[in-house]
Design an enzyme around this catalytic site. Structure first.
Site, PDB file in Angstrom:
ATOM      1  N   ASP A   1       0.877  -1.352   0.160  1.00 40.84           N
ATOM      2  CA  ASP A   1       0.177   0.021   0.103  1.00 40.84           C
ATOM      3  C   ASP A   1       0.798   1.299  -0.086  1.00 40.84           C
ATOM      4  O   ASP A   1       1.822   1.361   0.447  1.00 40.84           O
ATOM      5  CB  ASP A   1      -0.954  -0.040   1.235  1.00 40.84           C
ATOM      6  CG  ASP A   1      -1.989   0.815   1.204  1.00 40.84           C
ATOM      7  OD1 ASP A   1      -2.335   1.348   0.077  1.00 40.84           O
ATOM      8  OD2 ASP A   1      -2.879   1.163   2.246  1.00 40.84           O
TER       9      ASP A   1
ATOM     10  N   ASN B   1     -11.217  -2.376  -5.468  1.00 39.54           N
ATOM     11  CA  ASN B   1     -10.251  -1.564  -6.148  1.00 39.54           C
ATOM     12  C   ASN B   1     -10.883  -1.251  -7.553  1.00 39.54           C
ATOM     13  O   ASN B   1     -10.422  -0.346  -8.308  1.00 39.54           O
ATOM     14  CB  ASN B   1      -8.781  -1.828  -6.245  1.00 39.54           C
ATOM     15  CG  ASN B   1      -7.707  -1.784  -5.142  1.00 39.54           C
ATOM     16  OD1 ASN B   1      -6.955  -2.715  -4.828  1.00 39.54           O
ATOM     17  ND2 ASN B   1      -8.062  -1.078  -4.420  1.00 39.54           N
TER      18      ASN B   1
HETATM   19  C1  IPE Z   1      -5.572  -2.670  -0.317  1.00 35.65           C
HETATM   20  O1  IPE Z   1      -5.062  -1.370  -0.599  1.00 35.65           O
HETATM   21  C2  IPE Z   1      -5.599  -3.466  -1.568  1.00 35.65           C
HETATM   22  C3  IPE Z   1      -4.143  -3.478  -2.189  1.00 35.65           C
HETATM   23  C4  IPE Z   1      -2.978  -3.284  -1.808  1.00 35.65           C
HETATM   24  C5  IPE Z   1      -4.346  -4.189  -3.386  1.00 35.65           C
HETATM   25  P1  IPE Z   1      -6.109  -0.144  -0.713  1.00 35.65           P
HETATM   26  O2  IPE Z   1      -5.397   1.156  -0.736  1.00 35.65           O
HETATM   27  O3  IPE Z   1      -7.082  -0.421  -1.830  1.00 35.65           O
HETATM   28  O4  IPE Z   1      -7.185  -0.251   0.883  1.00 35.65           O
HETATM   29  P2  IPE Z   1      -8.024   0.634   1.478  1.00 35.65           P
HETATM   30  O5  IPE Z   1      -9.192   0.718   0.682  1.00 35.65           O
HETATM   31  O6  IPE Z   1      -7.532   1.975   1.438  1.00 35.65           O
HETATM   32  O7  IPE Z   1      -8.041   0.050   2.969  1.00 35.65           O
HETATM   33  C1  IPE Z   2      -1.472   0.430  -3.328  1.00 37.36           C
HETATM   34  O1  IPE Z   2      -1.245   1.661  -3.399  1.00 37.36           O
HETATM   35  C2  IPE Z   2      -1.731  -0.320  -4.689  1.00 37.36           C
HETATM   36  C3  IPE Z   2      -3.434  -0.948  -5.116  1.00 37.36           C
HETATM   37  C4  IPE Z   2      -4.133  -0.789  -4.232  1.00 37.36           C
HETATM   38  C5  IPE Z   2      -3.417  -1.348  -6.376  1.00 37.36           C
HETATM   39  P1  IPE Z   2      -2.350   2.568  -3.442  1.00 37.36           P
HETATM   40  O2  IPE Z   2      -2.975   2.724  -5.053  1.00 37.36           O
HETATM   41  O3  IPE Z   2      -3.566   2.015  -2.580  1.00 37.36           O
HETATM   42  O4  IPE Z   2      -1.755   3.976  -2.922  1.00 37.36           O
HETATM   43  P2  IPE Z   2      -2.392   5.035  -1.775  1.00 37.36           P
HETATM   44  O5  IPE Z   2      -2.949   4.306  -0.635  1.00 37.36           O
HETATM   45  O6  IPE Z   2      -3.439   5.828  -2.367  1.00 37.36           O
HETATM   46  O7  IPE Z   2      -1.452   5.747  -1.362  1.00 37.36           O
HETATM   47 MG    MG Z   3      -3.808   2.608  -0.699  1.00 34.26          MG
END
Ligand code: IPE
Ligand code: IPE
Ligand code: MG
Length: 247
Positions: free
Chosen positions: A21, A69
């Site tokens: 993340d 996502n």
């Molecule tokens: C969780 O990350 C899913 C992945 C890392 C693929 P998100 O960034 O989508 O999670 P939330 O929604 O902030 O909890």
């Molecule tokens: C994790 O990084 C990757 C996926 C969830 C695909 P994020 O895209 O959630 O990055 P933040 O949390 O917005 O910084």
């Molecule tokens: Mg995230």
């Protein structure tokens, strides 16, 4: 100092699950768009996979795309899907060279057809590799996984293939996407968020949870070794008393 030297190789977690993340925030911090962050996630994935192989972690499961996502802007979802395809293609020779068995969990049929095809190819070509099983969670949601399992078990009950009285934890396990993976020992989440986000709920029942503020594109093997060392300093009691564990 080489952090790896502080790891007890006899007690490494068998299964590590990672919530990668912070890509978006990492990119934003550099004045770039979120997709730039996703493009810079690969080094971290490689380092964690290599470090895992190095210390003898047998199963590594990476959360790459959740069922939730799909709600992101189409541009970002499309970019993530094409990154998935190009990365898998690019990494295949490395997976072979490093003896990595690639696996995937999630609602894979919801992925674009070309992504499914590449994924299938990579899984198939690496199926006899033995060093480590690297699982990508793609269009993965733990609740959806459990709903599916219940549907499939119910069908078997209706068809009299399964007797209700015989349904056990093992039955549930065998009907999850992770049927061929052991329970998670250690879960690592980067970026400072302290939540599970619908990841491996059943499989993490007794996992040690580790959270770090590092944003995923900055995550390196030394950070991973820190997590392993912290894991080794915890006492996993599984409901017993400390005395029972140390006796
Ligand atoms: C969780 O990350 C899913 C992945 C890392 C693929 P998100 O960034 O989508 O999670 P939330 O929604 O902030 O909890
Ligand atoms: C994790 O990084 C990757 C996926 C969830 C695909 P994020 O895209 O959630 O990055 P933040 O949390 O917005 O910084
Ligand atoms: Mg995230």
């Amino acid at each position: 100092m080489d952090k790896k030297l502080n790891i007890d190789l006899q007690r490494v977690p068998n299964h590590v699950a990672v919530i990668m993340d912070g890509n978006g925030r990492w990119a934003k911090g550099k004045g770039m768009n979120r997709i730039f962050g996703h493009r810079n996630a690969l080094t971290a994935i490689r380092q964690v996979a290599d470090a895992s192989s190095e210390i003898g972690v047998k199963f590594l499961t990476m959360y790459a795309f959740s069922t939730e996502n799909w709600k992101r802007p189409k541009l970002e979802v499309d970019a993530l899907m094409s990154l998935l395809i190009s990365t898998l293609k690019k990494e295949l020779p490395e997976f072979q060279r490093k003896n990595v068995k690639v696996n995937a969990i999630g609602n894979l049929t919801s992925l674009p057809k070309n992504a499914q095809k590449v994924l299938e190819d990579v899984i198939n070509s690496t199926k006899n590799n033995t060093k480590i099983t690297l699982t990508f969670a793609l269009s993965y949601g733990s609740r959806e996984e459990i709903v599916n399992a219940i549907k499939n078990i119910s069908k078997k009950v209706v068809n009299k293939e399964v007797n209700i009285e015989e349904i056990s934890e093992k039955t549930i396990n065998n009907h999850l996407y992770t049927f061929n993976l052991p329970d998670v020992d250690l879960m690592i989440r980067t970026s400072g968020e302290q939540r599970i986000s619908n990841y491996l709920l059943w499989q993490m029942a007794y996992a040690e949870l580790y959270f770090t503020d590092i944003l995923w594109p900055d995550y390196r093997e030394e950070h991973y070794y820190d997590a392993i060392i912290e894991y080794q300093n915890r006492e996993r009691r599984f409901g017993k008393t400390s005395e029972q564990i140390t006796e």
